[in-house]
Design a protein around this motif. Structure first.
Motif, PDB file in Angstrom:
ATOM      1  N   GLN A 190       0.808  -1.216   0.000  1.00 15.96           N
ATOM      2  CA  GLN A 190       0.000   0.000   0.000  1.00 15.96           C
ATOM      3  C   GLN A 190       0.845   1.271   0.000  1.00 15.96           C
ATOM      4  N   TYR A 191       2.053   1.211   0.568  1.00 16.62           N
ATOM      5  CA  TYR A 191       2.803   2.446   0.786  1.00 16.62           C
ATOM      6  C   TYR A 191       4.091   2.577  -0.023  1.00 16.62           C
ATOM      7  N   CYS A 192       4.605   1.505  -0.574  1.00 15.49           N
ATOM      8  CA  CYS A 192       5.897   1.570  -1.259  1.00 15.49           C
ATOM      9  C   CYS A 192       5.718   1.755  -2.765  1.00 15.49           C
ATOM     10  N   ASN A 193       6.513   2.660  -3.331  1.00 14.07           N
ATOM     11  CA  ASN A 193       6.524   2.818  -4.789  1.00 14.07           C
ATOM     12  C   ASN A 193       7.235   1.653  -5.465  1.00 14.07           C
ATOM     13  N   ARG A 194       8.349   1.238  -4.851  1.00 12.44           N
ATOM     14  CA  ARG A 194       9.120   0.102  -5.346  1.00 12.44           C
ATOM     15  C   ARG A 194       9.539  -0.748  -4.161  1.00 12.44           C
ATOM     16  N   MET A 195       9.902  -1.999  -4.446  1.00 11.98           N
ATOM     17  CA  MET A 195      10.262  -2.919  -3.377  1.00 11.98           C
ATOM     18  C   MET A 195      11.483  -3.736  -3.776  1.00 11.98           C
ATOM     19  N   VAL A 196      12.253  -4.105  -2.758  1.00  8.68           N
ATOM     20  CA  VAL A 196      13.353  -5.050  -2.918  1.00  8.68           C
ATOM     21  C   VAL A 196      13.061  -6.221  -1.990  1.00  8.68           C
ATOM     22  N   MET A 197      12.988  -7.420  -2.548  1.00 11.69           N
ATOM     23  CA  MET A 197      12.763  -8.620  -1.748  1.00 11.69           C
ATOM     24  C   MET A 197      14.100  -9.325  -1.540  1.00 11.69           C
ATOM     25  N   LEU A 198      14.450  -9.510  -0.264  1.00  8.66           N
ATOM     26  CA  LEU A 198      15.710 -10.157   0.096  1.00  8.66           C
ATOM     27  C   LEU A 198      15.456 -11.602   0.494  1.00  8.66           C
ATOM     28  N   ASN A 199      16.417 -12.445   0.178  1.00 10.25           N
ATOM     29  CA  ASN A 199      16.326 -13.848   0.577  1.00 10.25           C
ATOM     30  C   ASN A 199      17.729 -14.441   0.601  1.00 10.25           C
ATOM     31  N   GLY A 200      18.072 -15.070   1.712  1.00 16.29           N
ATOM     32  CA  GLY A 200      19.368 -15.713   1.805  1.00 16.29           C
ATOM     33  C   GLY A 200      20.538 -14.769   1.643  1.00 16.29           C
ATOM     34  N   GLY A 201      20.359 -13.504   2.067  1.00 20.33           N
ATOM     35  CA  GLY A 201      21.449 -12.551   1.991  1.00 20.33           C
ATOM     36  C   GLY A 201      21.678 -11.942   0.625  1.00 20.33           C
ATOM     37  N   ARG A 202      20.734 -12.120  -0.277  1.00 18.72           N
ATOM     38  CA  ARG A 202      20.854 -11.553  -1.620  1.00 18.72           C
ATOM     39  C   ARG A 202      19.521 -10.946  -2.057  1.00 18.72           C
ATOM     40  N   VAL A 203      19.577 -10.116  -3.091  1.00 13.02           N
ATOM     41  CA  VAL A 203      18.352  -9.575  -3.674  1.00 13.02           C
ATOM     42  C   VAL A 203      17.698 -10.657  -4.512  1.00 13.02           C
ATOM     43  N   TYR A 204      16.489 -11.033  -4.115  1.00  7.09           N
ATOM     44  CA  TYR A 204      15.748 -12.050  -4.859  1.00  7.09           C
ATOM     45  C   TYR A 204      14.975 -11.423  -6.009  1.00  7.09           C
ATOM     46  N   ALA A 205      14.389 -10.251  -5.762  1.00  7.05           N
ATOM     47  CA  ALA A 205      13.607  -9.581  -6.805  1.00  7.05           C
ATOM     48  C   ALA A 205      13.512  -8.103  -6.472  1.00  7.05           C
ATOM     49  N   GLU A 206      13.339  -7.283  -7.493  1.00  6.26           N
ATOM     50  CA  GLU A 206      13.174  -5.843  -7.317  1.00  6.26           C
ATOM     51  C   GLU A 206      12.173  -5.345  -8.348  1.00  6.26           C
ATOM     52  N   GLY A 207      11.302  -4.419  -7.936  1.00  7.23           N
ATOM     53  CA  GLY A 207      10.327  -3.862  -8.865  1.00  7.23           C
ATOM     54  C   GLY A 207       9.180  -3.207  -8.130  1.00  7.23           C
ATOM     55  N   THR A 208       8.063  -3.053  -8.810  1.00 10.66           N
ATOM     56  CA  THR A 208       6.876  -2.494  -8.183  1.00 10.66           C
ATOM     57  C   THR A 208       6.247  -3.541  -7.269  1.00 10.66           C
ATOM     58  N   PRO A 209       5.354  -3.121  -6.368  1.00 16.62           N
ATOM     59  CA  PRO A 209       4.670  -4.116  -5.536  1.00 16.62           C
ATOM     60  C   PRO A 209       3.997  -5.225  -6.356  1.00 16.62           C
ATOM     61  N   ALA A 210       3.419  -4.869  -7.495  1.00 12.16           N
ATOM     62  CA  ALA A 210       2.774  -5.881  -8.334  1.00 12.16           C
ATOM     63  C   ALA A 210       3.794  -6.864  -8.905  1.00 12.16           C
ATOM     64  N   ASP A 211       5.002  -6.373  -9.192  1.00 11.58           N
ATOM     65  CA  ASP A 211       6.058  -7.256  -9.690  1.00 11.58           C
ATOM     66  C   ASP A 211       6.535  -8.224  -8.617  1.00 11.58           C
ATOM     67  N   ILE A 212       6.661  -7.720  -7.397  1.00 10.97           N
ATOM     68  CA  ILE A 212       7.315  -8.460  -6.324  1.00 10.97           C
ATOM     69  C   ILE A 212       6.370  -9.388  -5.585  1.00 10.97           C
ATOM     70  N   LEU A 213       5.180  -8.883  -5.270  1.00  7.52           N
ATOM     71  CA  LEU A 213       4.274  -9.643  -4.409  1.00  7.52           C
ATOM     72  C   LEU A 213       3.392 -10.556  -5.241  1.00  7.52           C
ATOM     73  N   THR A 214       3.977 -11.667  -5.638  1.00 10.05           N
ATOM     74  CA  THR A 214       3.258 -12.718  -6.349  1.00 10.05           C
ATOM     75  C   THR A 214       3.284 -13.978  -5.499  1.00 10.05           C
ATOM     76  N   ALA A 215       2.303 -14.833  -5.704  1.00 10.01           N
ATOM     77  CA  ALA A 215       2.237 -16.078  -4.923  1.00 10.01           C
ATOM     78  C   ALA A 215       3.505 -16.922  -5.088  1.00 10.01           C
ATOM     79  N   PRO A 216       4.044 -17.091  -6.319  1.00  6.84           N
ATOM     80  CA  PRO A 216       5.289 -17.865  -6.450  1.00  6.84           C
ATOM     81  C   PRO A 216       6.464 -17.246  -5.699  1.00  6.84           C
ATOM     82  N   ASN A 217       6.626 -15.909  -5.779  1.00 11.65           N
ATOM     83  CA  ASN A 217       7.721 -15.260  -5.060  1.00 11.65           C
ATOM     84  C   ASN A 217       7.603 -15.470  -3.556  1.00 11.65           C
ATOM     85  N   ILE A 218       6.409 -15.281  -3.031  1.00 13.85           N
ATOM     86  CA  ILE A 218       6.203 -15.430  -1.591  1.00 13.85           C
ATOM     87  C   ILE A 218       6.400 -16.878  -1.156  1.00 13.85           C
TER      88      ILE A 218
END
Length: 264
Positions: free
Chosen positions: A206-234
């Motif tokens: 709701q509040y972020c223009n862009r997001m960085v998803m971290l996993n295992g000490g690395r960037v897993y994905a970066e983009g808009t909330p719609a890009d990042i927050l998908t069922a497969p990514n989560i």
């Protein structure tokens, strides 16, 4: 003054043990960049690295094109303000006295706060709606009031960049929304570059223009909330089965957990 934050192949950690490796990302003025990821993924470590609270192992962190390792500590404190997850505040101080601490980076040796510093602090309290309890002791304040107070102190530094580490932790939903509405309005009105670590994926969406998803000490994905927050990514990052739907009003991604029904 606005400033872009840029990380190039950054590695960070503690006691010669890397927590984050090869991080590349950019945060722009007037936007909120959200850091999400499971516990231990490195969100807080990244915030500390950008605030220069821990040393870089490798790579570079640039603020407005300048390497932070070349910026004097007092100047960096004028550029970057940090809002920690669980701020330790002196209970005997008044709210105004705590906010006024934000002027410290602007004071010379043996110099005390003057009228202009008082005015900046009061304006920050006005912006954060904390003036009503300016004379109350910190020990008397609620969790939401304290969090707003820490934001006011950060604003009193007059920064270009604001780093927030789980600012909504331990707050009820009303205070979570109040704090994040405040952060967003400050970001837009003052052109701040805001980087915020959040656990709640729905708040982040709701509040972020862009997001960085971290996993295992690395960037897993970066983009808009719609890009990042998908069922497969989560599923891949958090190991949780979820359904992601467009919000009925603003169409931003909304994450719903999939759980077994309780037994009778």
């Amino acid at each position: 003054m606005s400033a872009m934050v840029e990380l190039n192949n950054v590695s960070l950690g503690y006691d010669h043990r890397a927590i984050l490796e090869g991080v590349n990302m950019k945060a722009r003025p007037g936007q909120i960049l959200g850091l999400v990821g499971p516990n231990g993924s490195g969100k807080s470590t990244l915030i500390k690295g950008m605030a220069r609270l821990i040393d870089l192992f490798s790579g570079s962190i640039l603020i407005d094109g300048r390497d932070i390792t070349t910026i004097r500590r007092d100047e960096l404190a004028r550029l970057v303000a940090t809002v920690p997850q669980s701020p330790a505040l002196p209970g005997a101080f008044t709210a105004f006295e705590v906010v006024l601490m934000g002027r410290t980076p602007h004071l010379g040796l043996l110099r005390y706060e003057g009228g202009s510093d008082m005015a900046v602090a009061w304006q920050a309290m006005e912006a954060t709606h904390t003036q009503s309890f300016a004379e109350r002791r910190v020990s008397e304040l609620s969790g939401g009031e304290r969090q707003s107070l820490v934001l006011a102190r950060a604003l009193t530094q007059q920064p270009s960049v604001m780093l927030l580490d789980e600012p909504t932790a331990n707050l009820d939903i009303s205070h979570q929304v109040e704090v994040l509405n405040l952060v967003r309005s400050l970001c837009l009105e003052q052109g701040l570059t805001v980087i915020i670590a959040l656990h709640d994926l729905n708040l982040a969406a709701q509040y972020c223009n862009r997001m960085v998803m971290l996993n295992g000490g690395r960037v897993y994905a970066e983009g808009t909330p719609a890009d990042i927050l998908t069922a497969p990514n989560i599923r891949n990052v958090y190991g949780a089965e979820v359904c992601v739907y467009p919000h009925p009003i603003n169409k931003l991604p909304t994450t719903l957990i999939t759980a077994c029904p309780p037994e009778n």
